[in-house]
Design a protein around this motif. Structure first.
Motif, PDB file in Angstrom:
ATOM      1  N   GLY A  38       0.828  -1.214   0.000  1.00 21.95           N
ATOM      2  CA  GLY A  38       0.000   0.000   0.000  1.00 21.95           C
ATOM      3  C   GLY A  38       0.853   1.251   0.000  1.00 21.95           C
ATOM      4  N   ALA A  39       1.922   1.243   0.791  1.00 23.09           N
ATOM      5  CA  ALA A  39       2.819   2.401   0.826  1.00 23.09           C
ATOM      6  C   ALA A  39       3.484   2.605  -0.531  1.00 23.09           C
ATOM      7  CB  ALA A  39       3.874   2.212   1.912  1.00 23.09           C
ATOM      8  N   GLU A  40       3.861   1.522  -1.177  1.00 23.28           N
ATOM      9  CA  GLU A  40       4.469   1.620  -2.505  1.00 23.28           C
ATOM     10  C   GLU A  40       3.477   2.188  -3.521  1.00 23.28           C
ATOM     11  OE1 GLU A  40       7.413   1.577  -5.251  1.00 23.28           O
ATOM     12  OE2 GLU A  40       7.633   1.088  -3.139  1.00 23.28           O
ATOM     13  N   ALA A  41       2.230   1.751  -3.427  1.00 28.78           N
ATOM     14  CA  ALA A  41       1.202   2.265  -4.338  1.00 28.78           C
ATOM     15  C   ALA A  41       0.984   3.759  -4.118  1.00 28.78           C
ATOM     16  CB  ALA A  41      -0.104   1.502  -4.131  1.00 28.78           C
ATOM     17  N   VAL A  42       1.002   4.191  -2.858  1.00 25.64           N
ATOM     18  CA  VAL A  42       0.837   5.620  -2.561  1.00 25.64           C
ATOM     19  C   VAL A  42       2.027   6.411  -3.097  1.00 25.64           C
ATOM     20  CG1 VAL A  42       0.777   7.303  -0.676  1.00 25.64           C
ATOM     21  CG2 VAL A  42      -0.672   5.285  -0.575  1.00 25.64           C
ATOM     22  N   ARG A  43       3.245   5.878  -2.919  1.00 23.27           N
ATOM     23  CA  ARG A  43       4.422   6.561  -3.454  1.00 23.27           C
ATOM     24  C   ARG A  43       4.357   6.672  -4.978  1.00 23.27           C
ATOM     25  NH1 ARG A  43       7.090   3.962   0.812  1.00 23.27           N
ATOM     26  NH2 ARG A  43       7.535   2.109  -0.420  1.00 23.27           N
ATOM     27  N   ASP A  44       3.931   5.608  -5.650  1.00 20.66           N
ATOM     28  CA  ASP A  44       3.813   5.646  -7.099  1.00 20.66           C
ATOM     29  C   ASP A  44       2.782   6.680  -7.549  1.00 20.66           C
ATOM     30  OD1 ASP A  44       5.725   3.690  -7.331  1.00 20.66           O
ATOM     31  OD2 ASP A  44       4.295   2.059  -7.702  1.00 20.66           O
ATOM     32  N   ALA A  45       1.630   6.690  -6.868  1.00 26.20           N
ATOM     33  CA  ALA A  45       0.581   7.656  -7.224  1.00 26.20           C
ATOM     34  C   ALA A  45       1.066   9.083  -6.994  1.00 26.20           C
ATOM     35  CB  ALA A  45      -0.682   7.379  -6.407  1.00 26.20           C
ATOM     36  N   ALA A  46       1.774   9.321  -5.905  1.00 22.78           N
ATOM     37  CA  ALA A  46       2.301  10.660  -5.626  1.00 22.78           C
ATOM     38  C   ALA A  46       3.332  11.067  -6.675  1.00 22.78           C
ATOM     39  CB  ALA A  46       2.907  10.707  -4.223  1.00 22.78           C
ATOM     40  N   SER A  47       4.144  10.120  -7.085  1.00 25.63           N
ATOM     41  CA  SER A  47       5.145  10.405  -8.112  1.00 25.63           C
ATOM     42  C   SER A  47       4.481  10.764  -9.440  1.00 25.63           C
ATOM     43  CB  SER A  47       6.062   9.199  -8.288  1.00 25.63           C
ATOM     44  OG  SER A  47       6.964   9.431  -9.341  1.00 25.63           O
ATOM     45  N   ARG A  48       3.455   9.983  -9.803  1.00 23.54           N
ATOM     46  CA  ARG A  48       2.739  10.283 -11.053  1.00 23.54           C
ATOM     47  C   ARG A  48       2.040  11.641 -10.971  1.00 23.54           C
ATOM     48  NH1 ARG A  48       1.351   4.853 -10.543  1.00 23.54           N
ATOM     49  NH2 ARG A  48      -0.729   5.421  -9.820  1.00 23.54           N
ATOM     50  N   ALA A  49       1.449  11.954  -9.820  1.00 25.94           N
ATOM     51  CA  ALA A  49       0.770  13.243  -9.664  1.00 25.94           C
ATOM     52  C   ALA A  49       1.782  14.393  -9.739  1.00 25.94           C
ATOM     53  CB  ALA A  49       0.016  13.288  -8.336  1.00 25.94           C
ATOM     54  N   GLY A  50       2.941  14.198  -9.128  1.00 24.09           N
ATOM     55  CA  GLY A  50       3.988  15.220  -9.185  1.00 24.09           C
ATOM     56  C   GLY A  50       4.475  15.436 -10.613  1.00 24.09           C
ATOM     57  N   SER A  51       4.639  14.362 -11.342  1.00 26.38           N
ATOM     58  CA  SER A  51       5.075  14.480 -12.739  1.00 26.38           C
ATOM     59  C   SER A  51       4.019  15.194 -13.584  1.00 26.38           C
ATOM     60  CB  SER A  51       5.350  13.101 -13.328  1.00 26.38           C
ATOM     61  OG  SER A  51       6.442  12.505 -12.694  1.00 26.38           O
TER      62      SER A  51
END
Length: 100
Positions: A38-51
């Protein structure tokens, strides 16, 4: 016969304790694994949103520069109307501020 049941009961209690410990370890492991996923999924989503936000900001900057270049080209090509428009805007702002 009562003596025989007491050791059986003690063994059954130890077996139940052992199974409960194994079950609790399984639950801990499952929770730890899924929390990490779950933490990895949140990090990925945050990274995509930042990009996506960075890309949108970059596009807005490019459009702003393009509009500024177009405006500068119009002012350079037609300096008298540009000065008259600027003077008119100045008069309107002055009239609004003068009423206060």
């Amino acid at each position: 016969m009562a003596d025989k049941t007491a050791p059986d009961l003690a063994e059954q209690m130890k077996a139940i304790q052992s199974e409960l410990l194994a079950l609790s370890e399984t639950v801990r492991s499952y929770t730890r694994d899924h929390a990490a996923a779950g933490a990895e999924a949140v990090r990925d989503a945050a990274s995509r949103a930042g990009s996506a936000a960075h890309d949108a900001a970059e596009e807005a900057r490019r459009r702003g520069e393009h509009l500024a270049e177009d405006l500068q080209g119009h002012i350079t090509a037609n300096p008298l109307p540009a000065v008259l428009v600027a003077a008119g805007i100045g008069l309107v702002i002055g009239a609004i501020l003068g009423r206060r």
